[in-house]
Design an enzyme around this catalytic site. Structure first.
Site, PDB file in Angstrom:
ATOM      1  N   CYS A   3     -11.864 -51.272   9.385  1.00 42.68           N
ATOM      2  CA  CYS A   3     -13.145 -51.350  10.100  1.00 42.68           C
ATOM      3  C   CYS A   3     -13.181 -52.687  10.833  1.00 42.68           C
ATOM      4  O   CYS A   3     -12.127 -53.306  11.054  1.00 42.68           O
ATOM      5  CB  CYS A   3     -14.322 -51.161   9.150  1.00 42.68           C
ATOM      6  SG  CYS A   3     -14.465 -52.417   7.852  1.00 42.68           S
ATOM      7  N   ASN A   6     -14.026 -55.620   7.555  1.00 49.69           N
ATOM      8  CA  ASN A   6     -13.356 -55.391   6.259  1.00 49.69           C
ATOM      9  C   ASN A   6     -14.198 -55.923   5.088  1.00 49.69           C
ATOM     10  O   ASN A   6     -13.664 -56.427   4.092  1.00 49.69           O
ATOM     11  CB  ASN A   6     -11.939 -55.995   6.246  1.00 49.69           C
ATOM     12  CG  ASN A   6     -11.085 -55.606   5.035  1.00 49.69           C
ATOM     13  OD1 ASN A   6     -10.229 -56.378   4.621  1.00 49.69           O
ATOM     14  ND2 ASN A   6     -11.313 -54.456   4.469  1.00 49.69           N
ATOM     15  N   CYS A   8     -17.636 -54.079   4.665  1.00 49.74           N
ATOM     16  CA  CYS A   8     -18.606 -53.007   4.364  1.00 49.74           C
ATOM     17  C   CYS A   8     -17.938 -51.642   4.207  1.00 49.74           C
ATOM     18  O   CYS A   8     -17.866 -51.103   3.107  1.00 49.74           O
ATOM     19  CB  CYS A   8     -19.670 -52.922   5.462  1.00 49.74           C
ATOM     20  SG  CYS A   8     -20.686 -54.405   5.611  1.00 49.74           S
ATOM     21  N   ARG A   9     -17.444 -51.061   5.314  1.00 52.27           N
ATOM     22  CA  ARG A   9     -16.936 -49.685   5.289  1.00 52.27           C
ATOM     23  C   ARG A   9     -15.545 -49.555   4.681  1.00 52.27           C
ATOM     24  O   ARG A   9     -15.328 -48.750   3.763  1.00 52.27           O
ATOM     25  CB  ARG A   9     -16.943 -49.088   6.704  1.00 52.27           C
ATOM     26  CG  ARG A   9     -18.328 -48.871   7.270  1.00 52.27           C
ATOM     27  CD  ARG A   9     -18.310 -48.626   8.767  1.00 52.27           C
ATOM     28  NE  ARG A   9     -17.924 -49.838   9.501  1.00 52.27           N
ATOM     29  CZ  ARG A   9     -17.774 -49.917  10.812  1.00 52.27           C
ATOM     30  NH1 ARG A   9     -17.939 -48.830  11.552  1.00 52.27           N
ATOM     31  NH2 ARG A   9     -17.457 -51.057  11.388  1.00 52.27           N
ATOM     32  N   SER A  10     -14.587 -50.320   5.207  1.00 56.46           N
ATOM     33  CA  SER A  10     -13.207 -50.108   4.736  1.00 56.46           C
ATOM     34  C   SER A  10     -12.986 -50.487   3.268  1.00 56.46           C
ATOM     35  O   SER A  10     -12.151 -49.843   2.618  1.00 56.46           O
ATOM     36  CB  SER A  10     -12.179 -50.785   5.661  1.00 56.46           C
ATOM     37  OG  SER A  10     -12.388 -52.169   5.780  1.00 56.46           O
ATOM     38  N   ASP A 116     -21.623 -48.377  11.327  1.00 56.64           N
ATOM     39  CA  ASP A 116     -21.572 -49.733  10.789  1.00 56.64           C
ATOM     40  C   ASP A 116     -22.882 -50.023  10.073  1.00 56.64           C
ATOM     41  O   ASP A 116     -23.941 -50.062  10.702  1.00 56.64           O
ATOM     42  CB  ASP A 116     -21.362 -50.693  11.965  1.00 56.64           C
ATOM     43  CG  ASP A 116     -21.356 -52.146  11.546  1.00 56.64           C
ATOM     44  OD1 ASP A 116     -21.598 -52.426  10.352  1.00 56.64           O
ATOM     45  OD2 ASP A 116     -21.117 -52.990  12.421  1.00 56.64           O
TER      46      ASP A 116
END
Ligand code: 4NP
Length: 144
Positions: A3, A6, A8-10, A116
């Site tokens: 993301c 690196n 939050c999402r990934s 995001d």
């Protein structure tokens, strides 16, 4: 799993894949930026992971590096912006062929984006978790 930051999402994607994939797979995550290099996942990602029985506290943010395209067979982008950054970084066509938009596993060719959640509320992190879980589960049904 890639993301922007690196954090939050990934990290959530990394944790889910690590939990569900065969134990001999090498799994990692990274950001297209180095803005949060060395940092733990965002507290909201850690809490969301914990609510689903996962511990992602040990993860540390790092930027994507060109050698990732040799090290890994598949490189998942969370959104189209991550995808285009990765395509620019990829050193050759073989590397480009490894890049996939993660939601296309569950929803082929729809190019859905994992939103995001950084500037939004806590509920955005749960939504991200649910989306990732669905796509990662589908990916593993076809590839593990
Ligand atoms: P991520 O979220 O890409 O899912 O880790 C973000 C984290 C940090 C920022 C943006 C997105 N930021 O602007 O610092």
């Amino acid at each position: 799993m890639v993301c922007l930051g690196n954090i939050c999402r990934s990290p959530l994607a990394h944790g889910i894949l690590e939990e569900l994939a065969p134990k001999d797979w090498v799994i990692d995550s990274a950001g297209t930026s180095s803005w949060h290099k060395g940092e733990r996942p965002d507290t909201r990602s850690i809490i969301t992971a914990r609510a689903h029985g996962m511990d992602i506290d040990h993860q540390r943010s790092r930027p994507v590096v060109v050698s990732d395209f040799e090290e890994f067979d598949v490189i998942f982008a969370m959104d189209s912006s991550n995808h285009s950054h990765l395509m620019q970084l990829a050193p050759n066509d073989q590397a480009k062929a490894k890049i996939r938009l993660i939601m296309n596993e569950a929803y082929p060719e729809q190019n859905l984006q994992v939103p995001d959640p950084y500037t939004g509320g806590d509920e955005g992190f749960e939504q991200v978790y649910q989306m990732l879980k669905e796509s990662i589960t589908t990916f593993l049904q076809h590839n593990a």
